[in-house]
Design an enzyme around this catalytic site. Structure first.
Site, PDB file in Angstrom:
ATOM      1  N   GLU A  52      54.671 -43.100  22.681  1.00  0.00           N
ATOM      2  CA  GLU A  52      56.131 -43.907  22.627  1.00  0.00           C
ATOM      3  C   GLU A  52      56.043 -44.605  24.040  1.00  0.00           C
ATOM      4  OE1 GLU A  52      55.602 -40.850  21.154  1.00  0.00           O
ATOM      5  OE2 GLU A  52      56.697 -40.964  19.297  1.00  0.00           O
ATOM      6  N   PHE A 114      65.032 -29.656  13.302  1.00  0.00           N
ATOM      7  CA  PHE A 114      63.587 -29.939  13.782  1.00  0.00           C
ATOM      8  C   PHE A 114      63.720 -31.452  14.510  1.00  0.00           C
ATOM      9  CE2 PHE A 114      59.380 -32.074  12.390  1.00  0.00           C
ATOM     10  CZ  PHE A 114      58.662 -31.201  13.441  1.00  0.00           C
ATOM     11  N   GLN A 115      62.728 -31.566  15.272  1.00  0.00           N
ATOM     12  CA  GLN A 115      62.789 -32.784  15.993  1.00  0.00           C
ATOM     13  C   GLN A 115      64.277 -33.347  16.297  1.00  0.00           C
ATOM     14  OE1 GLN A 115      59.564 -35.275  14.300  1.00  0.00           O
ATOM     15  NE2 GLN A 115      58.313 -34.546  15.397  1.00  0.00           N
ATOM     16  N   LYS A 164      69.250 -40.417  10.256  1.00  0.00           N
ATOM     17  CA  LYS A 164      68.409 -40.764   8.938  1.00  0.00           C
ATOM     18  C   LYS A 164      69.233 -41.024   7.828  1.00  0.00           C
ATOM     19  CE  LYS A 164      64.032 -39.120   6.727  1.00  0.00           C
ATOM     20  NZ  LYS A 164      62.934 -38.219   6.385  1.00  0.00           N
ATOM     21  N   MET A 482      46.864 -44.412  47.270  1.00  0.00           N
ATOM     22  CA  MET A 482      48.222 -44.762  48.112  1.00  0.00           C
ATOM     23  C   MET A 482      48.576 -43.397  48.438  1.00  0.00           C
ATOM     24  SD  MET A 482      49.895 -47.139  49.431  1.00  0.00           S
ATOM     25  CE  MET A 482      50.409 -48.375  48.794  1.00  0.00           C
TER      26      MET A 482
END
Lengths: 584, 186
Positions: A52, A114-115, A164, A482
């Site tokens: 993602e 869940f999630q 959902k 760096m």
């Protein structure tokens, strides 16, 4: 008669109505209805990222190179949390992106499902605004409002969290014309009185400078055009931040190079010595100003910015102008022309004489000798061999990024995509994918370091799947360059964890994905290798082995002023051994 | 060019010691913020203060216009003039924020707070508490043989003063609403 449809179809319809052609995303349980809707249509192309974070950076690359908002679609929970870095990156650099996240059904919110994650809570500080949509009837309107907020005023990332059950339910679709866009309408016209005051200052200035930034690019192509007209007509020197490169052409007569911590000597000295500083769409970032109480001590300052909170945030200015760069520049030019196009040309000519003296320092000079490629040389050759192409450059973050800004020239806006404010390692590769999708026939090069590149290397799968011929130009010094440089200069040469052991064989890695790998370690074969990279029709991993201990100069050390730059190794020699006060 | 003086082996460095030399006088300001009454709007305002390190001395919030769906947040904050200006500009950036008014600088204003005091005691202390409550024009809103609950409205300083007086007289609980404020006149 309003059209009835499911929430999932509304999302697709709203995206189409907003002119979206590409969505970057990754499916998951809580967005399955929307993915179903994507499956059943052809108007919008979905690009499957491999993570993602990659999807959001790709959307950023798409947005920065087109000026249109980038769109992302990810699932709830980990999908949303993985998007956080990209959202923060877009917030810091004012990039318009719209991220749509799935959420567990409304009746399960708060149950640790869940999630499930508190997505609007987590992303509240890293978005310009976000929404949790609890009713399907409001979904389309909210998506339209999201585009409005992302693209107007100071652009930025927005997020719409869609449970959902809201995606499944059916209701009336709201077209953009009927959407409630809220009261958000930022001011675009600047105050004419202050603009006139600035014109007077322009007429009298003896040592003026234009200090431009990403705001010029965000304002659109008209802003760059007006800026070029203004700079051309006044003959004042112009410098730019990292984010603003390309708003004025690098080949332009008045260009004196990038300013800031690794900016050019002449640009920083001119900022320090000017008597009129005209900040256009920049924000006095700490990488630009150095120590504040020694920042450009003798100048009057004007600041053109669409965000009132940028004004007087770190540097006090005498002439604050809140407004859109293009609108303000247009008014500024009109007032200046109407008053007779005056400048103090004799004094400005003398000022240019001083700038030319500073230029003689040749702060970017380097010598390529021996059998090891200097990173500066690699970029100088890349510039020479690619500048005539229809070229877009992205970068990761670190030394290579600064060298790319120093040694590559940009003639137009929207050609340079880099993570400025947040400094996100792993930005460049997915961003190059987003750029290439928006510009299929262009030459898209990601200038990278090996460590940054590895942070989102999974996106090689995306590049292969969509046949995106992105060129990954990796300056491989087997170090976090760096970090290593700061450890050398500021931490007593204790190189704590800045060396990557067990680096992959990048050629084999490319081949494992079906891409092309090119290894180059010899300055004599560098040109041929770069040409091979350019002409190959497909993604290329270019592993350019460079000098391992090269430092990036010039450099304003932290806590120092613009006129206290280090120009090269020679300046640091005494420094490292010096016994004295500790740098703050 | 001045040399960069870094002691070899030094350990404490910061790239961010870059505070501006603006006025460092701390001022207290009362801000009235009109916002859309929507989920999370208070979190946005408070998150701004927390995230950017601003102070909140007092905070009140309630819906003020049901049909217009508007709430009013009153914040008392302290900071240097530059910080106060930043706070106002940053609040103005929040999308559901309609309006930010600085009541401290925009003419005169009325500031009021309501507080409830539970004072427990018997004998002289109880009599004295009641006498002082009368002087402060506090109302008795609950009473038992061993306790009073006083209700007092006024500027924060008056609430502070009354609390100081009640403490030795048996103040056991105190609830304050925080400041609500309006500008004077039209």
């Amino acid at each position: 008669m309003a059209q009835k449809m499911t929430g999932a179809d509304m999302v697709i319809q709203a995206l189409k109505d907003q002119g979206v052609d590409t969505v970057f995303g990754y499916p998951g349980g809580a967005v399955l209805p929307i993915y179903d809707a994507i499956f059943n249509q052809n108007g919008i192309r979905h690009v499957l990222a491999r993570h993602e974070q990659g999807a959001v950076h790709a959307a950023e690359g798409y947005a920065r190179s087109t000026g249109k908002p980038g769109v992302c679609l990810v699932t709830s929970g980990p999908g949303a949390t993985n998007a956080v870095t990209g959202l923060t990156d877009a917030l810091m650099d004012s990039i318009p992106i719209v991220v749509l996240t799935g959420q567990v059904p409304t009746f399960m919110i708060g149950s640790d499902a869940f999630q499930e994650a508190d997505t609007v809570g987590i992303t509240r500080p890293c978005t310009k605004h976000n929404w949790l949509v609890k009713e399907t009837s409001k979904l389309a309107s909210t998506v339209h409002e999201a585009f409005h907020v992302a693209t107007t005023g100071r652009p930025g990332p927005v997020l719409v969290d869609i449970p959902k059950d809201v995606q499944f339910a059916t209701d009336d679709y709201t077209p953009p014309a009927k959407a409630d866009l809220g009261h958000y309408q930022p001011q675009v016209k600047g105050d004419l009185e202050t603009i006139t005051e600035l014109v007077e200052a322009i007429e009298q200035a003896e040592r003026p400078i234009f200090y431009t930034g990403g705001g010029v690019i965000n304002s659109g192509p008209a802003a760059s055009q007006l800026l070029r007209e203004l700079v051309g007509a006044t003959g004042f020197p112009i410098t730019s931040t990292l984010m603003g490169l390309g708003c004025y052409p690098a080949s332009g007569e008045s260009w004196i190079g990038m300013l800031g911590m690794h900016g050019l000597y002449e640009a920083n000295m001119a900022m320090h010595g000017c008597d009129l500083m005209i900040n256009i769409g920049a924000r006095f970032d700490d990488r630009i100003t150095g120590v504040l109480n020694a920042f450009s001590p003798d100048s009057r300052k004007a600041h053109i910015d669409i965000d009132p909170s940028s004004i007087n945030k770190v540097i006090r200015v005498e002439m604050p102008i809140v407004g859109d760069v293009a609108h303000v520049l247009e008014d500024l030019l009109n007032v200046w022309k109407a008053r007779g196009r005056k400048t103090n040309s004799a004094a400005v000519k003398k000022w240019w004489g001083q700038i030319d003296e500073w230029r003689k320092v040749e702060c970017l000079k380097f010598e390529q000798k021996g059998k090891v490629i200097k990173p500066q040389h690699a970029l100088a050759r890349l510039e020479a061999l690619t500048k005539k192409h229809d070229r877009y450059i992205t970068t990761e973050v670190g030394q290579h990024q600064m060298w790319a800004a120093q040694y590559l020239g940009f003639e137009d806006p929207n050609r340079w995509m880099t993570s400025g404010g947040l400094g996100t390692m792993g930005y460049g590769f997915p961003a190059s994918i987003g750029v290439q999708l928006a510009h299929p026939d262009a030459l898209v090069i990601n200038v990278a370091g090996e460590a940054s590149w590895l942070m989102n290397m999974q996106e090689l799968g995306t590049a292969m799947q969509y046949r995106l011929p992105v060129k990954q130009f990796i300056l491989n010094n087997e170090r976090l360059g760096m970090v290593r440089q700061w450890q050398e200069l500021l931490h007593g040469e204790r190189y704590s964890e800045s060396w990557s052991e067990s680096l992959p064989d990048f050629v084999k890695l490319a081949e494992a994905f079906g891409a092309k790998g090119i290894l180059c370690s010899d300055p004599d074969t560098l040109d041929d290798a770069i040409m091979e990279m350019i002409t190959y029709d497909g993604p290329v991993l270019f592993d350019c082995l460079v000098e391992k201990h090269e430092n990036c100069f010039p450099m304003i050390p932290s806590g120092k002023a613009h006129n206290e730059m280090l120009l090269g190794e020679a300046d640091t020699q005494g420094v490292i051994d010096a016994k004295g006060s500790v740098l703050v | 060019m001045s040399p960069l003086k870094i002691k070899k082996g030094a350990t404490s460095h910061s790239a961010y010691n870059l505070r501006p030399n603006f006025s460092d006088v701390q001022e207290s300001h009362t801000l009235a913020i009109i916002v859309d009454n929507e989920a999370g709007v208070l979190a946005r305002v408070i998150g701004l203060f927390a995230g950017r390190g601003y102070n909140i001395e007092s905070l009140t919030v309630a819906e003020i216009d049901h049909s217009g769906n508007l709430s009013r947040i009153t914040v008392v904050t302290t900071g240097t003039p530059q910080v106060i200006n930043q706070i106002k500009a940053q609040l103005g950036r929040i999308v559901p924020v309609h309006q930010v008014n600085d009541l401290t600088v925009e003419g005169q204003s009325v500031e009021r707070e309501l507080a409830l005091f539970k004072v427990e005691g018997t004998g002289d202390k109880r009599v004295e508490a009641l006498r002082l409550a009368d002087i402060f024009r506090a109302n008795v809103v609950d009473s038992t043989l061993e306790s009073f609950v006083f209700e007092l409205t006024g500027p924060s300083e008056k609430i502070d003063a009354f609390a100081d007086l009640m403490r030795p007289l048996g103040l056991s609980e105190l609830a304050r609403t925080g400041v609500a404020a309006l500008s004077r006149g039209t």
